[in-house]
Scaffold this motif. Sequence first.
Motif, short mmCIF file in Angstrom:
data_model
loop_
_atom_site.label_atom_id
_atom_site.label_comp_id
_atom_site.label_asym_id
_atom_site.label_seq_id
_atom_site.Cartn_x
_atom_site.Cartn_y
_atom_site.Cartn_z
N LEU A 194 -93.96 -59.52 19.02
CA LEU A 194 -94.75 -59.37 17.99
C LEU A 194 -95.43 -58.04 18.20
N PRO A 195 -95.38 -57.25 17.63
CA PRO A 195 -96.23 -56.15 17.51
C PRO A 195 -97.55 -56.59 16.60
N VAL A 196 -98.90 -55.89 16.38
CA VAL A 196 -99.94 -55.89 15.99
C VAL A 196 -100.37 -54.35 15.96
N TYR A 197 -100.66 -53.71 14.42
CA TYR A 197 -101.66 -52.24 14.66
C TYR A 197 -102.62 -52.90 14.22
N GLU A 198 -103.60 -51.63 15.03
CA GLU A 198 -105.09 -52.50 13.98
C GLU A 198 -105.14 -50.56 14.19
N ILE A 199 -105.70 -50.97 12.54
CA ILE A 199 -105.92 -50.01 11.59
C ILE A 199 -108.13 -49.67 11.58
N ASP A 208 -113.13 -47.43 7.27
CA ASP A 208 -114.75 -47.60 6.41
C ASP A 208 -115.41 -48.76 7.41
N GLY A 209 -115.51 -48.75 8.56
CA GLY A 209 -116.38 -49.44 9.54
C GLY A 209 -115.75 -50.54 9.99
N GLN A 210 -114.59 -51.05 9.48
CA GLN A 210 -113.53 -52.24 9.52
C GLN A 210 -112.55 -52.00 10.31
N SER A 211 -112.09 -53.32 10.57
CA SER A 211 -110.83 -52.87 11.56
C SER A 211 -110.44 -54.28 11.03
N PHE A 212 -108.30 -54.04 10.86
CA PHE A 212 -107.45 -54.51 10.55
C PHE A 212 -106.81 -54.77 11.54
N TYR A 213 -105.29 -56.17 11.65
CA TYR A 213 -104.62 -56.95 12.30
C TYR A 213 -103.40 -55.99 10.65
N VAL A 214 -102.64 -55.31 11.53
CA VAL A 214 -101.15 -55.19 10.91
C VAL A 214 -100.06 -55.80 11.19
N PHE A 246 -95.46 -55.22 5.61
CA PHE A 246 -96.80 -55.22 6.48
C PHE A 246 -97.82 -55.98 5.27
N ILE A 247 -98.61 -56.76 6.23
CA ILE A 247 -99.30 -57.26 5.71
C ILE A 247 -101.35 -57.19 6.57
N SER A 248 -101.70 -56.89 5.98
CA SER A 248 -103.25 -56.19 6.74
C SER A 248 -104.11 -58.09 6.76
N ILE A 249 -104.68 -58.03 8.27
CA ILE A 249 -105.68 -59.75 7.75
C ILE A 249 -107.16 -58.99 8.34
N SER A 250 -107.95 -59.27 7.99
CA SER A 250 -108.81 -58.70 8.48
C SER A 250 -109.51 -59.74 9.78
N LYS A 251 -109.52 -58.04 10.97
CA LYS A 251 -110.39 -58.73 12.70
C LYS A 251 -111.83 -58.87 12.43
N ASN A 252 -111.80 -59.21 12.03
CA ASN A 252 -113.24 -60.28 11.62
C ASN A 252 -112.99 -62.03 11.33
N ASP A 253 -112.56 -62.45 10.68
CA ASP A 253 -112.27 -63.61 10.38
C ASP A 253 -110.56 -64.32 11.37
N CYS A 254 -110.23 -63.55 10.99
CA CYS A 254 -108.67 -63.52 11.13
C CYS A 254 -107.33 -64.25 10.55
N ASN A 255 -108.08 -64.59 9.64
CA ASN A 255 -107.43 -65.13 8.05
C ASN A 255 -107.25 -64.61 6.75
N THR A 256 -108.06 -63.90 6.31
CA THR A 256 -108.74 -63.10 5.34
C THR A 256 -107.48 -61.78 5.14
N VAL A 257 -107.15 -61.64 4.19
CA VAL A 257 -105.15 -61.02 3.48
C VAL A 257 -106.23 -59.48 2.64
N GLN A 258 -106.18 -58.84 3.62
CA GLN A 258 -106.84 -57.10 2.72
C GLN A 258 -105.52 -56.69 1.88
N GLY A 259 -104.28 -56.62 2.54
CA GLY A 259 -103.36 -56.37 1.56
C GLY A 259 -102.06 -55.83 2.13
N THR A 260 -101.14 -55.90 0.99
CA THR A 260 -99.97 -55.85 1.78
C THR A 260 -99.09 -54.83 1.02
N VAL A 261 -98.13 -54.59 2.02
CA VAL A 261 -96.88 -54.28 1.53
C VAL A 261 -95.40 -54.03 1.95
#
Length: 221
Positions: free
Chosen positions: A101-106, A109-115, A130-145
């Motif tokens: 299960l691959p994860v890209y950490e992007i 603006d000073g924040q990290s997201f798991y894609v 792709f879907i990005s999830i906030s690394k801060n809480d591993c719960n909130t969606v940042q965006g999708t493609v």
Amino acid sequence: MEKSNSYIFIYSVAIVVIIATLLSVAAYSLKDAQQANIRIEKMQNILSAVKINTEASEAEEQFNSHLKDFFFVKNGTTEVVSAESISQTDMFNLKNDGENLPVYEIESDGQSFYVIPLNGNGLWGKIWGFISISKNDCNTVQGTVFDHESETAGLGAEIVKEKFRSQFEGKHIFKDGEFTSVKIVKGGATNDYNEVDAISGSTKTCDGVTAMLSDCLGGYT
């Protein structure tokens, strides 16, 4: 003078062989360029999932500057693979196959997201994204493609549009510690927590996206 049947047959076969050879040579010579274009598009999509839009000519530079880490999740454990130690070809050929299960950490603006890459089935063919999830809480969606192979224009094909994708921003994949994923609801979302509105007339495609999200994200939990 009429040509014999054997002459016409041999001539036709020769033409077919020549054309086939030329097409094969052209396909082989373009293979590297085609693969490079696929990698560039994936870089753009990964960045777009965290709302970083970039032109193809700048995609590689932007991707490398925002990529903080790349790793696998295997059977509930994390195997870190540094971006420097894996080729871009291998990095972008990897799929969420339920085992690796691959994860890209992007970082943006000073924040990290798991894609996380997504792949599933729509009404007429494959769907992915792709879907990005906030690394801060591993719960909130940042965006999708999202993208598709052959969904119906004006209906299921609308999953690629910003109007549909933007609904996922701020949604959640866990509730009270339980994995819920994000659900696409026919007739309209009933909550702001993890539901989005379905595309009218595209029930099967939307069900496919919901299943894709649940299946792919569930492997990481």
